[in-house]
Design a protein around this motif. Structure first.
Motif: not given
Length: 234
Positions: A20, A22-24, A26-27, A29-31, A47, A215, A217
């Motif tokens: 997780d 690499p994505y924490i 991101d707008e 986005r939740q782990a 974010s 989902t 973005t």
């Protein structure tokens, strides 16, 4: 380093799984975005922190081990306006300007009513939509939305499902029973796993689109809102 200050924030919480990491930042986005997650907090604030760190030319790093905690490191450049002297207070002022996503924003002159109770989500959605020229009014639950609608009718609405007081489904039923808003374009956002009855209720209330928060973005939100506006003009 001589021209850099380092701020380290450490916690002893549940940590973050390596997959997780690499994505924490991101707008939207939740782990862990599941309904059954055991721990509070949206995770969406990361974010926001990353966005404003980038604006200030700071850098944020993270190290984490599941079950042991997480360490965030913020590197602050000591440039003009900063001092590493213990006797000088370090201050910084930001004039928040939302960059436009194009020279001809699709939302110019369009008014949206956002009905959402999570502050981090409000900030992110407003940043995305305002960057494309939309004027966004915020209501934090269904009752506030009804009050706003008594003052003006927006070009479209974005409604969250899970809210205190009056939830999104009850709000949707209410606005569809009002002649002024019975055909108002509505985009529904939710992190909830909806029952068949809830899906049927939403579908029968003439919504433009149902989007799961996990989902979404920046681009998909802008495209969905733009498509909703075009449909309304047809």
């Amino acid at each position: 380093q001589e021209n850099q200050m380092e701020v380290v924030i450490t916690d002893t919480g549940i940590g973050i799984h390596p997959a997780d990491l690499p994505y924490i930042f991101d707008e939207f986005r939740q782990a862990d975005g599941s309904n059954s997650r055991k721990f509070e907090g949206t995770g969406l604030g990361l974010s926001i922190a990353k966005k404003y760190a980038d604006l200030l030319q700071y850098s944020i790093g993270v190290k984490s081990e599941p079950g042991k905690g997480t360490v965030f490191t913020v590197e602050v450049p000591l440039t003009a306006g900063y001092s590493n002297s213990p006797n000088v207070r370090v201050t910084n002022r930001i004039e928040r300007k939302v960059p436009r996503s194009s020279e001809h924003p699709r939302g110019e002159g369009k008014k949206l009513l956002l009905v959402e109770d999570t502050e981090a989500m409000i900030i992110q959605i407003c940043d995305v939509l305002e960057s494309d020229g939309y004027e966004v009014t915020i209501a934090r639950n269904g009752l506030e939305a009804i009050d706003e609608l008594s003052d003006f009718v927006p070009d479209a609405m974005i409604i969250d499902i899970m809210m205190p007081g009056m939830d999104g489904i009850e709000l949707l039923n209410t606005i569809r029973n009002n002649e002024q808003t019975d055909r108002l374009p509505v985009l529904v956002l939710t992190a909830k796993i909806l029952s068949d009855e809830e899906k049927s209720n939403i579908k029968n209330n003439h919504i433009h689109q149902l989007i799961q928060k996990g989902t979404i973005t920046r681009d998909s939100l802008l495209e969905a809102v733009a498509a909703m506006m075009v449909k309304d003009e047809d």
